[in-house]
Write an enzyme that holds these catalytic residues in place. Structure first.
Site, PDB file in Angstrom:
ATOM      1  N   ASP A  73       0.867  -1.196   0.000  1.00 18.54           N
ATOM      2  CA  ASP A  73       0.000   0.000   0.000  1.00 18.54           C
ATOM      3  C   ASP A  73       0.893   1.233   0.000  1.00 18.54           C
ATOM      4  O   ASP A  73       2.101   1.135   0.181  1.00 18.54           O
ATOM      5  CB  ASP A  73      -0.891   0.011   1.258  1.00 18.54           C
ATOM      6  CG  ASP A  73      -0.057  -0.115   2.521  1.00 18.54           C
ATOM      7  OD1 ASP A  73       0.170  -1.249   2.969  1.00 18.54           O
ATOM      8  OD2 ASP A  73       0.430   0.917   3.038  1.00 18.54           O
ATOM      9  N   ASP A  90       0.543   3.654   2.275  1.00 17.54           N
ATOM     10  CA  ASP A  90       0.259   4.273   3.571  1.00 17.54           C
ATOM     11  C   ASP A  90      -0.808   5.360   3.381  1.00 17.54           C
ATOM     12  O   ASP A  90      -1.686   5.189   2.528  1.00 17.54           O
ATOM     13  CB  ASP A  90       1.553   4.792   4.224  1.00 17.54           C
ATOM     14  CG  ASP A  90       1.402   4.903   5.737  1.00 17.54           C
ATOM     15  OD1 ASP A  90       0.745   4.033   6.328  1.00 17.54           O
ATOM     16  OD2 ASP A  90       1.907   5.865   6.326  1.00 17.54           O
TER      17      ASP A  90
HETATM   18  N1  LIG Z   1       1.008   1.292   5.828  1.00 19.20           N
HETATM   19  C1  LIG Z   1       1.526   0.441   6.693  1.00 19.20           C
HETATM   20  N2  LIG Z   1       1.944   0.866   7.907  1.00 19.20           N
HETATM   21  C2  LIG Z   1       2.507   0.003   8.797  1.00 19.20           C
HETATM   22  N3  LIG Z   1       2.656  -1.306   8.548  1.00 19.20           N
HETATM   23  C3  LIG Z   1       2.238  -1.781   7.357  1.00 19.20           C
HETATM   24  N4  LIG Z   1       2.271  -3.001   6.834  1.00 19.20           N
HETATM   25  C4  LIG Z   1       1.733  -2.939   5.605  1.00 19.20           C
HETATM   26  N5  LIG Z   1       1.351  -1.680   5.316  1.00 19.20           N
HETATM   27  C5  LIG Z   1       1.662  -0.931   6.396  1.00 19.20           C
END
Ligand SMILES: Nc1ncnc2[nH]cnc12
Ligand SMILES: CSC[C@H]1O[C@H](OP(=O)(O)O)[C@H](O)[C@@H]1O
Length: 316
Positions: free
Chosen positions: A227, A229
Protein backbone atom coordinates in the site's frame (compact mmCIF):
# COMPACT_ATOMS: atom_id res chain seq x y z
CA UNK A 1 -0.64 -37.65 4.60
CA UNK A 2 2.25 -39.05 6.69
CA UNK A 3 2.65 -37.48 10.17
CA UNK A 4 5.76 -35.33 10.49
CA UNK A 5 8.33 -35.83 13.26
CA UNK A 6 8.39 -33.69 16.41
CA UNK A 7 12.19 -33.75 16.71
CA UNK A 8 15.03 -33.03 14.30
CA UNK A 9 18.51 -34.28 15.07
CA UNK A 10 20.74 -32.15 12.82
CA UNK A 11 21.57 -28.47 13.29
CA UNK A 12 19.50 -26.09 11.19
CA UNK A 13 21.44 -23.01 10.04
CA UNK A 14 18.94 -21.07 7.92
CA UNK A 15 15.53 -19.76 8.97
CA UNK A 16 12.72 -17.87 7.29
CA UNK A 17 10.40 -15.73 9.42
CA UNK A 18 7.12 -15.31 7.58
CA UNK A 19 4.96 -12.25 8.12
CA UNK A 20 1.52 -11.07 7.07
CA UNK A 21 0.24 -13.25 4.23
CA UNK A 22 3.23 -15.58 4.37
CA UNK A 23 2.23 -17.85 7.26
CA UNK A 24 3.69 -20.99 5.71
CA UNK A 25 5.88 -22.01 2.80
CA UNK A 26 4.01 -24.48 0.62
CA UNK A 27 5.85 -26.62 -1.96
CA UNK A 28 8.65 -27.43 0.48
CA UNK A 29 9.07 -30.88 2.03
CA UNK A 30 7.88 -30.56 5.62
CA UNK A 31 9.87 -33.04 7.73
CA UNK A 32 9.33 -31.93 11.35
CA UNK A 33 7.33 -29.60 13.57
CA UNK A 34 9.17 -28.47 16.69
CA UNK A 35 7.64 -27.01 19.86
CA UNK A 36 10.62 -25.25 21.40
CA UNK A 37 10.43 -23.65 24.84
CA UNK A 38 12.95 -21.01 25.88
CA UNK A 39 13.70 -19.01 29.08
CA UNK A 40 11.76 -16.19 27.33
CA UNK A 41 8.67 -18.36 26.75
CA UNK A 42 7.34 -20.06 23.65
CA UNK A 43 7.86 -18.72 20.13
CA UNK A 44 5.02 -17.31 18.01
CA UNK A 45 4.32 -20.70 16.45
CA UNK A 46 5.73 -24.19 16.28
CA UNK A 47 8.82 -24.18 14.06
CA UNK A 48 8.49 -26.15 10.83
CA UNK A 49 11.58 -27.85 9.47
CA UNK A 50 11.52 -28.01 5.70
CA UNK A 51 13.93 -29.83 3.42
CA UNK A 52 15.39 -27.86 0.56
CA UNK A 53 17.72 -29.57 -1.93
CA UNK A 54 21.00 -27.70 -2.45
CA UNK A 55 21.32 -26.95 -6.18
CA UNK A 56 25.07 -27.64 -6.05
CA UNK A 57 25.34 -30.83 -3.94
CA UNK A 58 21.76 -32.13 -4.09
CA UNK A 59 21.98 -32.54 -0.29
CA UNK A 60 18.70 -31.92 1.56
CA UNK A 61 19.33 -28.77 3.60
CA UNK A 62 17.01 -28.15 6.57
CA UNK A 63 15.30 -24.76 6.74
CA UNK A 64 13.41 -23.54 9.84
CA UNK A 65 10.18 -21.66 9.19
CA UNK A 66 8.47 -19.55 11.86
CA UNK A 67 5.24 -17.59 11.45
CA UNK A 68 5.78 -14.21 13.18
CA UNK A 69 2.14 -13.52 14.07
CA UNK A 70 1.23 -17.15 14.86
CA UNK A 71 -0.32 -19.77 12.61
CA UNK A 72 -3.57 -17.77 12.28
CA UNK A 73 -2.19 -14.22 12.64
CA UNK A 74 -3.40 -14.06 16.24
CA UNK A 75 -0.47 -12.00 17.61
CA UNK A 76 -0.48 -8.21 17.22
CA UNK A 77 2.91 -6.64 16.41
CA UNK A 78 3.49 -5.68 20.07
CA UNK A 79 2.54 -9.21 21.21
CA UNK A 80 5.05 -11.08 19.06
CA UNK A 81 7.42 -12.92 21.47
CA UNK A 82 10.54 -11.75 19.65
CA UNK A 83 13.04 -12.94 22.26
CA UNK A 84 11.54 -16.44 22.32
CA UNK A 85 11.50 -16.50 18.50
CA UNK A 86 15.14 -15.55 18.10
CA UNK A 87 16.33 -17.68 21.05
CA UNK A 88 14.41 -20.74 19.80
CA UNK A 89 15.88 -20.37 16.31
CA UNK A 90 19.41 -19.95 17.66
CA UNK A 91 18.98 -23.04 19.85
CA UNK A 92 18.34 -25.08 16.69
CA UNK A 93 21.62 -23.82 15.20
CA UNK A 94 20.20 -20.96 13.11
CA UNK A 95 22.78 -18.30 12.14
CA UNK A 96 20.98 -16.77 9.13
CA UNK A 97 17.46 -15.34 9.08
CA UNK A 98 15.54 -14.15 6.05
CA UNK A 99 12.59 -12.19 7.45
CA UNK A 100 9.62 -11.34 5.29
CA UNK A 101 7.43 -8.29 5.88
CA UNK A 102 4.41 -6.57 4.31
CA UNK A 103 5.14 -2.82 4.29
CA UNK A 104 3.54 0.47 3.35
CA UNK A 105 5.38 2.56 0.77
CA UNK A 106 6.50 6.09 1.63
CA UNK A 107 7.85 6.77 -1.89
CA UNK A 108 6.00 7.20 -5.18
CA UNK A 109 8.56 5.01 -6.98
CA UNK A 110 8.00 2.07 -4.59
CA UNK A 111 4.72 0.84 -5.98
CA UNK A 112 2.40 -1.65 -4.28
CA UNK A 113 3.74 -5.19 -4.95
CA UNK A 114 7.34 -3.95 -5.38
CA UNK A 115 10.00 -5.59 -3.21
CA UNK A 116 12.59 -3.70 -1.16
CA UNK A 117 15.81 -5.03 0.40
CA UNK A 118 16.24 -2.42 3.15
CA UNK A 119 19.59 -1.34 4.54
CA UNK A 120 18.49 0.93 7.42
CA UNK A 121 15.80 1.22 10.11
CA UNK A 122 14.35 4.12 12.10
CA UNK A 123 12.89 3.02 15.44
CA UNK A 124 9.41 4.35 16.12
CA UNK A 125 8.39 1.58 18.53
CA UNK A 126 7.37 2.87 21.96
CA UNK A 127 9.36 0.73 24.40
CA UNK A 128 6.48 -1.64 25.15
CA UNK A 129 8.19 -4.62 23.49
CA UNK A 130 11.02 -6.46 25.28
CA UNK A 131 14.02 -5.59 23.10
CA UNK A 132 17.18 -7.10 24.58
CA UNK A 133 18.65 -10.31 26.01
CA UNK A 134 21.10 -8.26 28.09
CA UNK A 135 19.27 -7.09 31.21
CA UNK A 136 18.37 -8.04 34.80
CA UNK A 137 21.93 -7.91 36.12
CA UNK A 138 23.88 -8.51 32.93
CA UNK A 139 24.47 -5.47 30.74
CA UNK A 140 25.74 -5.80 27.17
CA UNK A 141 25.89 -3.49 24.15
CA UNK A 142 26.22 -4.71 20.56
CA UNK A 143 26.83 -2.53 17.50
CA UNK A 144 23.80 -1.80 15.33
CA UNK A 145 25.07 0.85 12.89
CA UNK A 146 24.08 -1.38 9.99
CA UNK A 147 21.00 -3.22 11.23
CA UNK A 148 20.93 -5.70 8.34
CA UNK A 149 23.66 -8.08 7.20
CA UNK A 150 25.32 -6.71 4.07
CA UNK A 151 26.68 -10.10 2.94
CA UNK A 152 23.20 -11.57 3.12
CA UNK A 153 21.69 -8.50 1.46
CA UNK A 154 23.99 -9.00 -1.56
CA UNK A 155 22.73 -12.56 -2.01
CA UNK A 156 19.09 -11.48 -1.60
CA UNK A 157 19.45 -8.62 -4.12
CA UNK A 158 21.05 -10.89 -6.71
CA UNK A 159 18.18 -13.38 -6.34
CA UNK A 160 15.54 -10.66 -6.57
CA UNK A 161 17.07 -9.25 -9.74
CA UNK A 162 17.25 -12.72 -11.28
CA UNK A 163 13.42 -12.81 -11.07
CA UNK A 164 12.83 -9.48 -12.77
CA UNK A 165 11.79 -11.24 -16.01
CA UNK A 166 9.07 -12.98 -13.98
CA UNK A 167 7.54 -9.73 -12.79
CA UNK A 168 9.51 -9.08 -9.58
CA UNK A 169 10.37 -5.38 -9.18
CA UNK A 170 13.15 -4.80 -6.67
CA UNK A 171 14.57 -1.76 -4.90
CA UNK A 172 18.10 -2.46 -3.65
CA UNK A 173 18.08 -0.19 -0.62
CA UNK A 174 15.65 1.54 1.68
CA UNK A 175 14.99 2.89 5.14
CA UNK A 176 12.31 1.01 7.08
CA UNK A 177 10.35 3.03 9.59
CA UNK A 178 9.29 0.55 12.28
CA UNK A 179 6.23 2.00 14.04
CA UNK A 180 4.46 0.65 17.11
CA UNK A 181 0.93 0.10 15.76
CA UNK A 182 -1.33 -1.75 15.67
CA UNK A 183 -3.17 1.33 14.35
CA UNK A 184 -1.76 2.70 11.10
CA UNK A 185 -0.05 6.15 11.10
CA UNK A 186 -1.69 9.54 10.98
CA UNK A 187 -1.20 11.55 7.79
CA UNK A 188 1.05 13.99 9.69
CA UNK A 189 3.25 11.10 10.87
CA UNK A 190 3.34 9.54 7.41
CA UNK A 191 4.50 12.86 5.90
CA UNK A 192 7.05 13.32 8.69
CA UNK A 193 8.53 9.87 7.97
CA UNK A 194 8.83 10.87 4.31
CA UNK A 195 10.70 14.03 5.33
CA UNK A 196 13.05 11.86 7.43
CA UNK A 197 14.00 9.82 4.35
CA UNK A 198 11.85 6.79 5.15
CA UNK A 199 11.23 4.46 2.20
CA UNK A 200 8.77 1.96 3.68
CA UNK A 201 6.93 1.41 6.96
CA UNK A 202 6.04 -1.66 8.99
CA UNK A 203 5.47 -2.76 12.59
CA UNK A 204 7.88 -5.70 12.77
CA UNK A 205 11.49 -4.90 11.90
CA UNK A 206 12.20 -4.15 15.56
CA UNK A 207 13.10 -5.56 17.97
CA UNK A 208 13.46 -8.63 15.72
CA UNK A 209 16.57 -7.25 13.98
CA UNK A 210 18.15 -6.06 17.26
CA UNK A 211 17.66 -9.41 18.95
CA UNK A 212 19.06 -11.27 15.94
CA UNK A 213 22.18 -9.07 16.16
CA UNK A 214 22.54 -9.80 19.90
CA UNK A 215 22.15 -13.51 19.12
CA UNK A 216 24.96 -13.29 16.49
CA UNK A 217 22.54 -14.21 13.70
CA UNK A 218 22.91 -12.62 10.24
CA UNK A 219 19.52 -11.03 9.50
CA UNK A 220 18.03 -9.53 6.37
CA UNK A 221 14.46 -8.43 5.82
CA UNK A 222 12.69 -8.68 2.45
CA UNK A 223 9.88 -6.15 2.31
CA UNK A 224 6.92 -6.32 -0.03
CA UNK A 225 4.99 -3.12 -0.52
CA UNK A 226 1.26 -3.64 -0.04
CA UNK A 227 0.00 0.00 0.00
CA UNK A 228 1.01 3.67 -0.13
CA UNK A 229 0.26 4.27 3.57
CA UNK A 230 -1.87 7.43 4.02
CA UNK A 231 0.38 10.23 2.68
CA UNK A 232 -0.59 9.38 -0.90
CA UNK A 233 -3.70 10.67 -2.65
CA UNK A 234 -4.92 7.08 -3.28
CA UNK A 235 -7.21 5.35 -0.76
CA UNK A 236 -5.81 5.20 2.81
CA UNK A 237 -4.23 1.90 3.83
CA UNK A 238 -6.52 -0.77 5.27
CA UNK A 239 -6.10 -4.49 5.99
CA UNK A 240 -8.16 -5.57 2.96
CA UNK A 241 -5.82 -3.60 0.68
CA UNK A 242 -2.73 -5.12 2.33
CA UNK A 243 -4.10 -8.65 2.03
CA UNK A 244 -5.30 -8.18 -1.56
CA UNK A 245 -1.84 -7.08 -2.73
CA UNK A 246 -0.13 -9.74 -0.65
CA UNK A 247 -2.36 -12.46 -2.11
CA UNK A 248 -2.02 -11.14 -5.66
CA UNK A 249 1.76 -11.18 -5.37
CA UNK A 250 2.14 -14.32 -3.21
CA UNK A 251 3.55 -16.32 -6.13
CA UNK A 252 6.35 -13.78 -6.62
CA UNK A 253 7.00 -13.66 -2.87
CA UNK A 254 7.36 -17.45 -2.73
CA UNK A 255 9.57 -17.48 -5.83
CA UNK A 256 11.75 -14.82 -4.25
CA UNK A 257 12.16 -16.74 -1.00
CA UNK A 258 12.74 -19.98 -2.96
CA UNK A 259 15.46 -18.32 -5.06
CA UNK A 260 17.18 -17.01 -1.92
CA UNK A 261 17.11 -20.49 -0.37
CA UNK A 262 18.47 -22.00 -3.60
CA UNK A 263 21.37 -19.58 -3.46
CA UNK A 264 22.07 -19.79 0.29
CA UNK A 265 22.16 -23.60 0.22
CA UNK A 266 25.04 -23.55 -2.25
CA UNK A 267 28.33 -24.62 -0.63
CA UNK A 268 30.00 -21.34 -1.60
CA UNK A 269 27.86 -19.48 0.96
CA UNK A 270 28.75 -21.81 3.84
CA UNK A 271 30.71 -19.22 5.87
CA UNK A 272 28.08 -16.52 5.30
CA UNK A 273 25.27 -18.84 6.37
CA UNK A 274 27.14 -19.69 9.59
CA UNK A 275 27.62 -15.93 10.23
CA UNK A 276 31.23 -16.53 11.20
CA UNK A 277 31.77 -12.74 11.06
CA UNK A 278 29.40 -12.32 14.04
CA UNK A 279 30.59 -15.29 16.10
CA UNK A 280 31.79 -14.33 19.57
CA UNK A 281 30.76 -10.67 19.42
CA UNK A 282 28.21 -11.06 22.23
CA UNK A 283 30.78 -12.73 24.44
CA UNK A 284 32.76 -9.50 24.39
CA UNK A 285 29.95 -6.93 24.49
CA UNK A 286 29.39 -7.22 28.25
CA UNK A 287 29.78 -4.26 30.62
CA UNK A 288 28.93 -5.99 33.93
CA UNK A 289 31.89 -7.54 35.68
CA UNK A 290 31.59 -11.03 37.13
CA UNK A 291 30.94 -9.85 40.69
CA UNK A 292 27.90 -7.88 39.58
CA UNK A 293 26.22 -10.48 37.38
CA UNK A 294 22.90 -11.85 38.60
CA UNK A 295 22.62 -15.64 38.62
CA UNK A 296 19.26 -15.77 36.85
CA UNK A 297 20.46 -13.46 34.09
CA UNK A 298 23.64 -15.53 33.58
CA UNK A 299 21.60 -18.74 33.38
CA UNK A 300 19.36 -17.31 30.70
CA UNK A 301 22.29 -16.03 28.68
CA UNK A 302 24.08 -19.35 28.98
CA UNK A 303 20.97 -21.02 27.54
CA UNK A 304 21.32 -18.72 24.52
CA UNK A 305 25.13 -18.93 24.32
CA UNK A 306 26.19 -22.24 25.89
CA UNK A 307 29.61 -21.88 27.50
CA UNK A 308 29.99 -18.12 26.87
CA UNK A 309 29.77 -16.81 30.41
CA UNK A 310 31.13 -17.76 33.81
CA UNK A 311 28.64 -18.24 36.62
CA UNK A 312 28.58 -15.58 39.36
CA UNK A 313 30.77 -15.70 42.47
CA UNK A 314 27.61 -16.58 44.53
CA UNK A 315 27.39 -19.92 42.70
CA UNK A 316 30.89 -21.06 43.60
N1 LIG B 1 1.01 1.29 5.83
C1 LIG B 1 1.53 0.44 6.69
N2 LIG B 1 1.94 0.87 7.91
C2 LIG B 1 2.51 0.00 8.80
N3 LIG B 1 2.66 -1.31 8.55
C3 LIG B 1 2.24 -1.78 7.36
N4 LIG B 1 2.27 -3.00 6.83
C4 LIG B 1 1.73 -2.94 5.61
N5 LIG B 1 1.35 -1.68 5.32
C5 LIG B 1 1.66 -0.93 6.40
C1 LIG C 1 -1.82 -6.31 8.22
S1 LIG C 1 -1.05 -4.77 7.95
C2 LIG C 1 0.09 -4.46 9.27
C3 LIG C 1 1.00 -5.61 9.59
O1 LIG C 1 1.61 -6.04 8.37
C4 LIG C 1 3.00 -6.13 8.59
O2 LIG C 1 3.25 -7.41 9.12
P1 LIG C 1 4.60 -8.23 8.87
O3 LIG C 1 5.74 -7.26 9.03
O4 LIG C 1 4.62 -9.29 9.90
O5 LIG C 1 4.52 -8.77 7.46
C5 LIG C 1 3.25 -4.98 9.57
O6 LIG C 1 4.54 -5.05 10.17
C6 LIG C 1 2.11 -5.11 10.51
O7 LIG C 1 2.36 -6.05 11.52
Amino acid sequence: MAAVADTYADPVHIAVIGGTGLQHLPHFEHVATLNVSTPWGAPSSPISILHHPSPTSGRQVPIAFLSRHGLHHELAPHEVPNRANIAALRSLGVRTIIAFSAVGSLREEIKPRDFVVPDQIIDRTKGVRPFTFFEGGFVGHVGFGDPFDEGLAKVVRKCGHSLEGEGVRLHDKGVVICMEGPQFSTRAESNMYRSWGGSVINMSALPEAKLAREAEIAYQMICMSTDYDCWHETEDVNVAMVMANMTANAKNARHFVGAVLDELTKEEHGQQVLAKHLEGQSKFCVSTNEAGRKKEAVEKLNWLFPGYFETTKDDL
